[in-house]
Structures are given as C-alpha cells and as structure tokens.
Motif scaffolding. Sequence first.
Motif, PDB file in Angstrom:
ATOM      1  N   LEU A   7     -47.520   6.157 -17.038  1.00 51.76           N
ATOM      2  CA  LEU A   7     -48.134   4.994 -16.422  1.00 51.76           C
ATOM      3  C   LEU A   7     -47.493   4.789 -15.053  1.00 51.76           C
ATOM      4  N   VAL A   8     -48.322   4.670 -14.034  1.00 50.78           N
ATOM      5  CA  VAL A   8     -47.818   4.413 -12.687  1.00 50.78           C
ATOM      6  C   VAL A   8     -48.005   2.937 -12.401  1.00 50.78           C
ATOM      7  N   SER A   9     -47.014   2.314 -11.793  1.00 49.78           N
ATOM      8  CA  SER A   9     -47.228   0.924 -11.391  1.00 49.78           C
ATOM      9  C   SER A   9     -46.870   0.750  -9.922  1.00 49.78           C
ATOM     10  N   VAL A  10     -47.717  -0.004  -9.237  1.00 49.87           N
ATOM     11  CA  VAL A  10     -47.486  -0.330  -7.830  1.00 49.87           C
ATOM     12  C   VAL A  10     -47.441  -1.851  -7.740  1.00 49.87           C
ATOM     13  N   THR A  11     -46.414  -2.360  -7.077  1.00 50.12           N
ATOM     14  CA  THR A  11     -46.257  -3.812  -6.964  1.00 50.12           C
ATOM     15  C   THR A  11     -46.517  -4.256  -5.531  1.00 50.12           C
ATOM     16  N   VAL A  28     -45.759  -4.098  -0.031  1.00 51.39           N
ATOM     17  CA  VAL A  28     -45.955  -3.127  -1.115  1.00 51.39           C
ATOM     18  C   VAL A  28     -44.569  -2.702  -1.572  1.00 51.39           C
ATOM     19  N   GLY A  29     -44.361  -2.684  -2.883  1.00 50.62           N
ATOM     20  CA  GLY A  29     -43.020  -2.470  -3.425  1.00 50.62           C
ATOM     21  C   GLY A  29     -42.488  -3.748  -4.048  1.00 50.62           C
ATOM     22  N   GLY A  30     -43.092  -4.873  -3.669  1.00 49.87           N
ATOM     23  CA  GLY A  30     -42.745  -6.127  -4.327  1.00 49.87           C
ATOM     24  C   GLY A  30     -41.674  -6.916  -3.611  1.00 49.87           C
ATOM     25  N   LEU A  31     -41.556  -8.176  -3.998  1.00 45.84           N
ATOM     26  CA  LEU A  31     -40.546  -9.079  -3.431  1.00 45.84           C
ATOM     27  C   LEU A  31     -39.581  -9.486  -4.530  1.00 45.84           C
TER      28      LEU A  31
END
Lengths: 251, 251
Positions: B173-177, B248-251
Amino acid sequence: MSRVWTAALVIIGDEILSGRTQDKNIAQIAQWLNVQGIRLKEVRVVADDEEAIVEAVNTLRARNDYLFTTGGIGPTHDDITVDAIAAALGVPVVIHPEAEAMLKAYYAKIGKEATPARMNMARVPEGADLIHNPVSGAPGIKVENIHVMAGIPHITAGMLEGLTGTLEGGKPLVSVTVGAFSPESEIADLLRAVLKEHPDVALGSYPFFKDGNYGSNFVIRSDDEGKATACAEALADGLREAGYDPKVGGL
Amino acid sequence: MSRVWTAALVIIGDEILSGRTQDKNIAQIAQWLNVQGIRLKEVRVVADDEEAIVEAVNTLRARNDYLFTTGGIGPTHDDITVDAIAAALGVPVVIHPEAEAMLKAYYAKIGKEATPARMNMARVPEGADLIHNPVSGAPGIKVENIHVMAGIPHITAGMLEGLTGTLEGGKPLVSVTVGAFSPESEIADLLRAVLKEHPDVALGSYPFFKDGNYGSNFVIRSDDEGKATACAEALADGLREAGYDPKVGGL
C-alpha cells in the motif's frame, strides 16, 4: 462481592489501522474508567466502514454497561460515526438544536462561516444528548449507553473531564505495583503461591528490559485497597527471601 | 482489481485494558503489514481470559487471510495464550522439540537454570511451527493462519523482521500525505470533489492543532502509486486555489 461495572471501547479509524496514527485513547479512557469504578473489558478497532461499526457497536453495547466510541465525528466524508450509530440503534439522524446553536455561536466567535459541512457536526442519532467539548466546539454525543467521543486525544480528554462523576460505577479499582530486577521466569512459582493465598486480587506480571537487566513489574489490582496492599506485601516479602530487592511502586 | 489480502490482530493483555501500558503493537504491526501488501482490517484487545481470546481468535481468523496475536506467551500464570489458541483450534498443547532445545541452549548460554516455568515456553498448539525470536529466546508460534507474537514491542519487532517476505500478499500500500493549515471543516467540499474524480484511492482527513493553528493532513492510500500521486496533486492544486499553502509529505 460488589457488582462489577464494565465498559467497551470501539475505535473508529482507518488512520489507526494503517499504522499512521499511534492510538492514545485506549490508555486514557481505561485510566479514566478505573477512577469511575468501571472496568474497560474489551476494545475493538474498526475501519471507517458502516457495517463494521454497526457490528462492533451492537455486540459490545449489549454485553457491557457502557460503550465508548472514538473518532469519525468531524465534518469530512470519512466521518460516518453518527450515521453508523443511528443505524446500529435503528433510529434516524436528526439535527440537535442545542448543538446547532453551539456550533453557530462557536464559528461566529472565531469569525468563521457556519458552512453546511460544519453544521453536519450538529447531526445526532434521534434521542441523543450532547457531551460538552471545551476544546473545539463540536460536541460529543450520548445516546442510550453509548458515548461518542472525538478521535483527537486532547479533545477526548476534555470531554472525559466533563463526564467525570456522571456515570454510575462501582468502587474505583486500586492497583499496587511491585517491581524487581527478577526475570519473570525466575519467580513464576512464587507468583502462583502468592496468588493462591490472595485469591481476591488480580495479579499481572509485566516484564521489562532496563539498564541492561531484565526485570518485571507485578501489578496487583482490586477494588479493596487492603487486599491489594496485603498481597503486595506478601509478594515483596517473597521476592526479598528469593534474594531480590523489590520496590513497591514499581520500577 | 487485484485481490486484497487482509489481517486481523488480537492484543491479549489486561495491562492494555487497565491503561497501565500504552499499546505500541497496533501501529508497528500495521506498518509492517502495509509493506507486505497486507491490510490490517480489524483489531481487538481482550483480557487474559480464555473464553474472550477463543471468541476473538475464531471470529477473526475465519474472515481474514492472517491473524496475529500479541501478548501472553511468557512463563507466568497470566500467560494463557498458547492454551487459548489450542482451545480455539481444538488441538492439544504439545512440547515443540526445537523450542525445547532452543530454550535449553539459551538458558545454558546465559548461565541460568532451565526451570519448569521457563520450559513452559516450549509449549505450542499441536501442528505449530516456530517464529524465530532474535531478542530473548522464547520463540513465537505459527499455526494455521495464526501468528503468535510477544507482547513486548521490541521483541515483536525482532520476530516481524524474521517474518519479512515470508507471507503471501498483494502490492504494498502506498500512501501520500498532503498537509495544510486548513481546518478540515473548510475543505470538506473540496475533498468530496477530489475523491469523486479519483474513486480508486482511499482518502483520509486527519485534523491537528499545531503552533496555535488548526490544520489537517490528508492521506491518500492506494496500491497504485500513480493513482495516489495523481490524487495528491489534484488535492494540492485545489488547496492552493482555496488560498492555502499545501505541503506534499504532510505537516
């Protein structure tokens, strides 16, 4: 023996099951329940999926005095807890007038618009009361024996504070911990012997590895403080006789 | 669409239900499973109680490809997992000769006696294989689709390392935040619109409060990296149009 009051917890959230978020609600709700004289008996973590939520809620609410849920009460598409609880209870979802007024006042105060997405948070299963949320406006929900709480731990903490003392329970559970640098495999027989002499307490053994040494904390739980203390003293005596240096209070 | 492989986890332990110990196994097992192409579908936390363990194990092993358990495999009176799994499967408990030899060698090496309590850890449900434990001697157990792991997180981590690549699964499963200081209630409509255009991904919204501001991380999950990335880009574009500064990558 006094009646034992029990609760179950259903954690609703793909973010826990994906491993993205480390759950903190089990421990905080368990500790809060202990003080209310209620024991957390079982927990389920389920996906953001109505069928899974309904199954867990209906199984656990029937066999416990109280059911708590966390998560899924925000304004976005993955927040389906209210609909799932209503489906579990077989009641419609309605707008709670007090929640509507609170949310409107909250957003007016912080200078934001009361959008339809935000006003979604005033939806509750028919017959529900609100649980005050001192942190972020959107209230929790109490319906039958179900308490619907936030997923974010500090918001749940605020809701629990407001609920303190409002649930009927038994005597608070007292726990006394005795720790020693004794690998648990060395004192398994001692534990069995102590437990035989103190049958009314629960005795758990929790090994750890610290400062390069193996040890264990032995946790004695009872709703009778005298019995818990007597068991802890007997265990500490036994550990001393076996050559260890036990610390009441734990290591 | 490719077959989805699922797992469930049963956490056995009064110490989690009492709030004494903060669970760390859900997140670590979930993350490990994602890499194996297996999704953690449901988790139950049950007491050190045979009936409760049997119910959870038999329900969850039947409806998932894999079942993991953690906890209750040590040498003390409250370690009842092996007996409960055997009861769930309807098989007797036997001594595993390899486990017996490993434990004897381990205790000889560290200069301790192989007491009966310690040798209890060589007991397995009939038909079981061992899962190597690189940390503390006592092995995990694999029987049918059940993997019996330690309760102490760093021991479970060692066992998982040994299991890596041995379970059949699907695509990881790939996740992108995508993170932004956008209160989730402000972009609920945007999320719905993006999801409508990207129906093959899962999109979760996880609000936070940081540096005095409310924001959200939006996590896009898929077993197709291209689809996850495309959805993340569409969401970031939408957030920019709405006046936010998404990361992208999240905070």
